[in-house]
Scaffold this motif. Structure first.
Motif, short mmCIF file in Angstrom:
data_model
loop_
_atom_site.label_atom_id
_atom_site.label_comp_id
_atom_site.label_asym_id
_atom_site.label_seq_id
_atom_site.Cartn_x
_atom_site.Cartn_y
_atom_site.Cartn_z
N ARG A 277 0.72 -1.13 -0.24
CA ARG A 277 -0.17 0.19 -0.03
C ARG A 277 0.84 1.13 0.01
O ARG A 277 0.26 2.46 -0.25
N TYR A 278 1.97 1.01 0.35
CA TYR A 278 3.13 2.32 0.46
C TYR A 278 3.49 2.60 -0.86
O TYR A 278 4.00 1.91 -1.66
N ALA A 279 4.01 4.08 -1.10
CA ALA A 279 4.78 4.35 -2.22
C ALA A 279 6.12 4.19 -1.52
O ALA A 279 6.41 4.01 -0.40
N TRP B 203 2.17 3.13 -5.14
CA TRP B 203 1.89 2.06 -5.09
C TRP B 203 2.00 0.86 -5.97
O TRP B 203 2.20 -0.13 -6.08
N SER B 204 1.27 1.62 -7.40
CA SER B 204 0.85 0.65 -8.02
C SER B 204 2.19 0.48 -9.31
O SER B 204 1.92 -0.16 -10.14
N GLY B 205 2.95 1.28 -9.02
CA GLY B 205 4.26 1.21 -10.14
C GLY B 205 4.15 2.11 -11.40
O GLY B 205 4.88 2.07 -12.14
N ASP B 206 3.03 2.93 -11.36
CA ASP B 206 2.83 3.46 -12.72
C ASP B 206 3.33 4.74 -12.68
O ASP B 206 3.20 5.69 -13.76
N ASP C 98 8.43 -4.71 -7.94
CA ASP C 98 7.69 -5.93 -8.27
C ASP C 98 7.03 -6.37 -7.03
O ASP C 98 7.34 -7.13 -6.03
N ASN C 99 5.50 -5.93 -6.67
CA ASN C 99 4.70 -6.14 -5.83
C ASN C 99 4.56 -7.57 -5.25
O ASN C 99 4.43 -7.94 -4.33
N ALA C 100 4.56 -8.35 -6.28
CA ALA C 100 4.40 -9.87 -6.10
C ALA C 100 5.59 -10.28 -5.63
O ALA C 100 5.59 -11.38 -4.82
N LYS C 101 6.77 -9.94 -5.67
CA LYS C 101 7.98 -10.35 -4.99
C LYS C 101 8.64 -9.56 -3.89
O LYS C 101 9.54 -9.43 -3.43
N GLY D 179 2.77 8.18 0.18
CA GLY D 179 2.71 8.65 -1.21
C GLY D 179 3.96 9.37 -1.76
O GLY D 179 4.80 9.66 -0.87
N SER D 180 3.96 9.40 -3.15
CA SER D 180 5.12 9.94 -3.60
C SER D 180 5.36 11.14 -3.24
O SER D 180 6.55 11.66 -3.13
#
Length: 123
Positions: free
Chosen positions: A31-33, A53-56, A73-76, A101-102
Motif C-alpha cells: 500500500r506504500y509508495a 504503490w501501483s508502479g505506474d 515488483d509487488n508480487a516479489k 505517497g510519492s
C-alpha cells in the motif's frame, strides 16, 4: 509494521552501473509508495527517486534523471534502483524508504527506513 532491507551496493568505476534491491516485508507493504534516498558523508539525506504503490508513476531528483530508474515488483515484495552512467558524486549510502505517497517521499515524510547500502563510484 514494514521492514526494509537493501542490497546491491558496491564499488564501481565512473560510467558503470549498479542495481540496488530493497526487500520489503509486512502485510501492508504493497500500500506504500516506495523511494530511495542517499546520504554522503557530511551531508543531509537527500531524495533520489520514488514510485507510487501501483508502479505506474515515478519521480526523480534532477541530479539522477535520465540515469537512474526506480521500479517495483509487488508480487516479489521488491523495489529496484537501476543506476547507470554513475559519477563519483553519486557516492553515498543509499536507503530504501516507504511513505504514504510519492509526494510525501519527495518531502522526506518517511514512514519506514532501511539500514542502507554503500555505493562508491571511483573516478
Amino acid at each position: 509494521q514494514v521492514q526494509l532491507v537493501e542490497a546491491g551496493g558496491g564499488l564501481v568505476q565512473a560510467g558503470g552501473s549498479l542495481r540496488l534491491f530493497c526487500a520489503a516485508s509486512g502485510r501492508t507493504w504493497g500500500r506504500y509508495a516506495m523511494g530511495w534516498f542517499r546520504q554522503a558523508p557530511g551531508e543531509e539525506r537527500a531524495f533520489v527517486a520514488a514510485i507510487n504503490w501501483s508502479g505506474d508513476s515515478t519521480y526523480y531528483a534532477d541530479s539522477v534523471k535520465g540515469r537512474f530508474t526506480i521500479s517495483r515488483d509487488n508480487a516479489k515484495n521488491t523495489v529496484f534502483l537501476q543506476m547507470n552512467s554513475l559519477k563519483p558524486e553519486d557516492t553515498a549510502v543509499y536507503h530504501c524508504a516507504a511513505g504514504l505517497g510519492s509526494w510525501s517521499l519527495q518531502n522526506k515524510l518517511v514512514q519506514y527506513w532501511g539500514q542502507g547500502t554503500q555505493v562508491t563510484v571511483s573516478s
